[in-house]
Scaffold this active site. Sequence first.
Site, PDB file in Angstrom:
ATOM      1  N   LYS A 198     -44.797 -13.665  -0.062  1.00 55.55           N
ATOM      2  CA  LYS A 198     -44.548 -13.488   1.362  1.00 55.55           C
ATOM      3  C   LYS A 198     -45.882 -13.575   2.086  1.00 55.55           C
ATOM      4  O   LYS A 198     -46.768 -12.744   1.881  1.00 55.55           O
ATOM      5  CB  LYS A 198     -43.885 -12.137   1.613  1.00 55.55           C
ATOM      6  CG  LYS A 198     -43.608 -11.899   3.089  1.00 55.55           C
ATOM      7  CD  LYS A 198     -42.804 -10.654   3.321  1.00 55.55           C
ATOM      8  CE  LYS A 198     -42.634 -10.418   4.806  1.00 55.55           C
ATOM      9  NZ  LYS A 198     -41.918  -9.179   5.087  1.00 55.55           N
ATOM     10  N   LYS A 250     -41.485 -17.027   1.173  1.00 53.34           N
ATOM     11  CA  LYS A 250     -41.208 -16.804   2.588  1.00 53.34           C
ATOM     12  C   LYS A 250     -42.490 -16.873   3.400  1.00 53.34           C
ATOM     13  O   LYS A 250     -43.457 -16.243   2.992  1.00 53.34           O
ATOM     14  CB  LYS A 250     -40.588 -15.411   2.716  1.00 53.34           C
ATOM     15  CG  LYS A 250     -40.339 -14.944   4.111  1.00 53.34           C
ATOM     16  CD  LYS A 250     -39.875 -13.525   4.085  1.00 53.34           C
ATOM     17  CE  LYS A 250     -39.775 -13.058   5.512  1.00 53.34           C
ATOM     18  NZ  LYS A 250     -39.505 -11.656   5.607  1.00 53.34           N
ATOM     19  N   TYR A 315     -30.702 -18.246   9.378  1.00 52.72           N
ATOM     20  CA  TYR A 315     -29.915 -17.782  10.521  1.00 52.72           C
ATOM     21  C   TYR A 315     -28.794 -18.762  10.874  1.00 52.72           C
ATOM     22  O   TYR A 315     -27.919 -18.425  11.663  1.00 52.72           O
ATOM     23  CB  TYR A 315     -30.849 -17.537  11.719  1.00 52.72           C
ATOM     24  CG  TYR A 315     -31.864 -16.459  11.407  1.00 52.72           C
ATOM     25  CD1 TYR A 315     -31.507 -15.115  11.460  1.00 52.72           C
ATOM     26  CD2 TYR A 315     -33.150 -16.780  10.979  1.00 52.72           C
ATOM     27  CE1 TYR A 315     -32.418 -14.116  11.125  1.00 52.72           C
ATOM     28  CE2 TYR A 315     -34.068 -15.795  10.634  1.00 52.72           C
ATOM     29  CZ  TYR A 315     -33.693 -14.466  10.710  1.00 52.72           C
ATOM     30  OH  TYR A 315     -34.587 -13.483  10.364  1.00 52.72           O
TER      31      TYR A 315
HETATM   32  C1  PBG Z   1     -40.106  -7.029   6.844  1.00 50.33           C
HETATM   33  C2  PBG Z   1     -39.557  -8.370   7.145  1.00 50.33           C
HETATM   34  C3  PBG Z   1     -40.036  -9.308   8.076  1.00 50.33           C
HETATM   35  C4  PBG Z   1     -39.174 -10.405   8.010  1.00 50.33           C
HETATM   36  C5  PBG Z   1     -38.204 -10.113   7.057  1.00 50.33           C
HETATM   37  N1  PBG Z   1     -38.475  -8.879   6.515  1.00 50.33           N
HETATM   38  C6  PBG Z   1     -41.140  -9.192   9.050  1.00 50.33           C
HETATM   39  C7  PBG Z   1     -42.557  -9.154   8.615  1.00 50.33           C
HETATM   40  O1  PBG Z   1     -42.877  -9.025   7.437  1.00 50.33           O
HETATM   41  O2  PBG Z   1     -43.414  -9.216   9.499  1.00 50.33           O
HETATM   42  C8  PBG Z   1     -39.288 -11.638   8.828  1.00 50.33           C
HETATM   43  C9  PBG Z   1     -38.057 -12.476   8.870  1.00 50.33           C
HETATM   44  C10 PBG Z   1     -38.086 -13.532   9.911  1.00 50.33           C
HETATM   45  O3  PBG Z   1     -39.117 -13.800  10.573  1.00 50.33           O
HETATM   46  O4  PBG Z   1     -37.031 -14.158  10.107  1.00 50.33           O
HETATM   47  N2  PBG Z   1     -39.145  -6.020   7.098  1.00 50.33           N
END
Ligand code: PBG
Length: 331
Positions: A198, A250, A315
């Site tokens: 991530k 991600k 989405y």
């Molecule tokens: C953390 C989380 C995030 C997203 C999913 N889980 C935000 C982050 O880490 O800043 C982002 C998902 C998206 O942008 O669609 N709870």
Amino acid sequence: MTSFPTRRLRRLRATPALRRLAAEHHLHPSELVLPVFVKEGIDAAQPIASMPGVSQHPLEALPAVVEQAAAAGLGGIMLFGVPATRDAVGSGAVDPDGILNRAIAVAVTAAAGRLTVQADLCLDEFTDHGHCGVLAADGSVDNDATLEVYARMAVAQAAAGADVLGLSGMMDGQVAACRQALDAAGRSDVVILAYSAKYASAFYGPFRDAVESTLQGDRRTYQLDPANGREGVAEALADIDEGADVVMVKPAGPYLDVLARVADAATVPVWAYQVSGEYALIETAAAAGLIDRERAIGESLVGIRRAGAEAILTYWAIEVAGWLNDGRSLA
Ligand code: PBG
């Protein structure tokens, strides 16, 4: 004699039927997961300005969303909670009456086994400072203190009935901590989806709106540096060692190389999250008349698939499942 090309790669592209047969990758609705935002204290769906077409839902409306997702044949929904109040340690995340845990229970009842109910396991929606963990006295994110909260959160989400826990906080050791806590609570059945690779990404921008996060600063001390591919593979392998059942990359689109490398290296399923910014880019470009919306959506998803994702959080899950159910190809 005229010399002709001996290799005619165009031959298989000549008709829609040939192209369909020759396609290396297809998508099925069961490989799509819909992220869903559930907000405490509202009584009608609230559109999210930064994500045209996506809303925050009141708890009461969740069964209808689950129904739509199940009717479309989706593989699951990923729940995010937007609490009415937040504090420094994210108490709402471990409270069985917290909005996310209540949403899990409602969704599980509505789903009745037709799709998986997944929950985001992270503190950023629940902390008043907006970080994914609890803070040390010097203001830094305290990795090991956060693990204790994640472990309790995992047990609470399992108790609420979640099938899959999406560990998205990027703390070292979070998979092991949650696995141990779940097993100790007699919940060795609960699946851990590790958001392993991530990245610290600008593409989460619209999501901050969606969960009304108040983060000051950034997450660069725990999320990955966009410059690093090998490190994404290392994170996935570490999570698999710790017991992750599924690993994820991600965002998806800007990290297809990482996705391909993780897919090569992993011994468990690999999923990808097409995040809020990837969604917003295509929606706003299409609304401005700059791009064919449906072709761009399809191409973005088939690209993620081609790079190696076996399931995709998007989405557009319900809309795209509708196209697939109508027999349309994606790109
Ligand atoms: C953390 C989380 C995030 C997203 C999913 N889980 C935000 C982050 O880490 O800043 C982002 C998902 C998206 O942008 O669609 N709870």
